[in-house]
Design a protein around this motif. Structure first.
Motif, short mmCIF file in Angstrom:
data_model
loop_
_atom_site.label_atom_id
_atom_site.label_comp_id
_atom_site.label_asym_id
_atom_site.label_seq_id
_atom_site.Cartn_x
_atom_site.Cartn_y
_atom_site.Cartn_z
N ALA A 1 -8.25 13.53 -17.68
CA ALA A 1 -7.34 14.47 -17.00
C ALA A 1 -5.97 14.46 -17.68
O ALA A 1 -5.32 15.51 -17.80
N GLY A 2 -5.54 13.29 -18.15
CA GLY A 2 -4.26 13.18 -18.84
C GLY A 2 -4.23 13.94 -20.14
O GLY A 2 -3.18 14.42 -20.58
N VAL B 1 7.14 11.74 -25.20
CA VAL B 1 7.33 11.48 -26.63
C VAL B 1 6.01 11.62 -27.38
O VAL B 1 4.94 11.80 -26.79
N VAL B 2 6.10 11.52 -28.70
CA VAL B 2 4.91 11.55 -29.54
C VAL B 2 4.02 10.35 -29.20
O VAL B 2 4.51 9.26 -28.90
N ASN B 3 2.71 10.58 -29.21
CA ASN B 3 1.78 9.48 -28.98
C ASN B 3 1.63 8.69 -30.29
O ASN B 3 1.15 9.22 -31.30
N LYS B 4 2.05 7.45 -30.26
CA LYS B 4 1.95 6.59 -31.45
C LYS B 4 0.54 6.01 -31.52
O LYS B 4 0.31 4.85 -31.16
N GLY C 1 9.59 26.71 -23.15
CA GLY C 1 11.01 26.51 -23.38
C GLY C 1 11.38 25.71 -24.62
O GLY C 1 12.30 24.88 -24.57
N ASP C 2 10.66 25.94 -25.74
CA ASP C 2 10.92 25.25 -27.01
C ASP C 2 10.62 23.76 -26.96
O ASP C 2 11.05 22.99 -27.82
N CYS C 3 9.88 23.34 -25.95
CA CYS C 3 9.49 21.93 -25.83
C CYS C 3 8.55 21.52 -26.96
O CYS C 3 7.69 22.29 -27.37
N CYS C 4 8.75 20.31 -27.47
CA CYS C 4 7.86 19.74 -28.50
C CYS C 4 7.19 18.50 -27.94
O CYS C 4 7.85 17.61 -27.41
N LEU C 5 5.87 18.44 -28.06
CA LEU C 5 5.12 17.29 -27.54
C LEU C 5 5.14 16.11 -28.51
O LEU C 5 4.82 14.99 -28.11
N ALA D 1 -1.82 12.61 -23.37
CA ALA D 1 -1.19 13.56 -24.27
C ALA D 1 0.31 13.68 -23.99
O ALA D 1 1.03 14.37 -24.72
N MET D 2 0.79 13.02 -22.93
CA MET D 2 2.21 13.04 -22.60
C MET D 2 2.70 11.63 -22.27
O MET D 2 3.06 11.32 -21.12
N PRO D 3 2.71 10.73 -23.26
CA PRO D 3 3.27 9.41 -23.02
C PRO D 3 4.77 9.52 -22.79
O PRO D 3 5.41 10.48 -23.24
N TYR D 4 5.33 8.57 -22.07
CA TYR D 4 6.75 8.63 -21.70
C TYR D 4 7.53 7.43 -22.21
O TYR D 4 7.00 6.32 -22.34
#
Length: 294
Positions: free
Chosen positions: A14-15, A217-220, A247-251, A281-284
């Motif tokens: 789901a993530g 942030v980017v997933n390392k 809105g110009d967001c970068c994953l 896909a959206m680590p923080y």
């Protein structure tokens, strides 16, 4: 680093798909705004020649809907939202809130230790909601909405135009800084020239000032807790137009790297950062960076 254990497999899956649902939601708003421009307002070529304006309008409407209060306002925040309160509740002094949107974090900024709040929000379509939120939370007298981005060339003129004198010390000696606290909540993913922006934010902090961060942030994927699937999903969403609709967001930004480098070799007194949800896909990234006092 976070000691957070990965959730069950179904939640990990789901993530990976969470950004897909958000992008579809944002896309629906963009298509609706384009349809209204063409068929209701008769602006046939607006999607071609006024694309930026339509994108801003659509994102503003999406963000207002996305950040609507939950049914139970007393419910404990979950997921990435749970990372925000412990950090923002430490804000004090003169505070810069970057990209406050509709002011969802304003209930955390009512402390008497906060003397002034400046919200730099470039999307004017969100200003009405932001102003109403400031009134509702009882901070309108000390909350100043700035129609600008976060770069110095936009922010400093807007601060001077506010007429509060907040830039006086900085104008006489930039080493004085301006802010005791700067808030970065889900915003560095979309600012132009992130590395330059983070350096400028460091310069705007007073000696001993703190940068409070909660950012995806980017997933390392090469790290011990990173995910190859999470990083691949980020690349796919970016290719499919995530940045255009959201809105110009970068994953896939290395925000941690930019923040650590922003102060140069010896500028941060302490860096307390933690990574969470590294399987997704959206680590923080969340935590506090403190500028040296001298």
């Amino acid at each position: 680093m976070s000691n957070q254990a990965p959730p069950p497999l179904k939640d990990q899956v789901a993530g990976l798909f969470e950004p897909a649902m958000l992008m579809a939601w944002a896309m629906s708003h963009y298509l609706r705004v384009c349809k209204e421009a063409v068929f209701t307002k008769g602006q046939v070529f607006a999607p071609i020649f006024q694309s930026t304006k339509l994108r801003d309008e659509a994102f503003g409407k999406f963000w207002v809907e996305f950040t609507k209060p939950r049914d139970d306002p007393n419910a404990e925040p979950v997921g990435s939202s749970a990372l925000i309160p412990p950090i923002l509740k430490t804000a004090q002094g003169i505070v810069l809130d970057i990209g406050p949107g509709t002011g969802t974090q304003m209930p955390l900024l009512r402390s008497k230790s906060i003397t002034a709040l400046y919200g730099a929000e470039p999307c004017i379509g969100l200003h009405g909601e932001l102003r109403a939120k400031a009134v509702a939370e009882g901070v309108s007298e000390r909350y100043h909405i700035l129609h600008c981005g976060v770069s110095e060339k936009e922010l400093l003129p807007a601060l001077r135009a506010a007429g509060t004198g907040v830039t006086d010390g900085y104008d006489s000696d930039a080493a004085n800084g301006i802010f005791d606290t700067i808030l970065c909540v889900r915003v560095l993913c979309s600012v132009p020239e992130m590395e330059r922006t983070t350096r400028e934010l460091f310069g705007l902090l007073k000696p001993g000032g703190r940068l409070l961060v909660t950012e995806h942030v980017v997933n390392k994927w090469g790290s011990a807790k990173g995910s190859v699937l999470g990083r691949l999903a980020q690349a796919v969403y970016m290719f499919l137009g995530w940045r255009f609709y959201v809105g110009d967001c970068c994953l896939d930004r290395d925000i941690e790297g930019a923040l650590r480098k922003a102060a140069g070799v010896d500028g941060w007194e302490s860096v307390e950062l933690e990574r969470s949800f590294e399987w997704s896909a959206m680590p923080y990234l969340s935590g506090i960076l403190t500028k040296k006092s001298t």
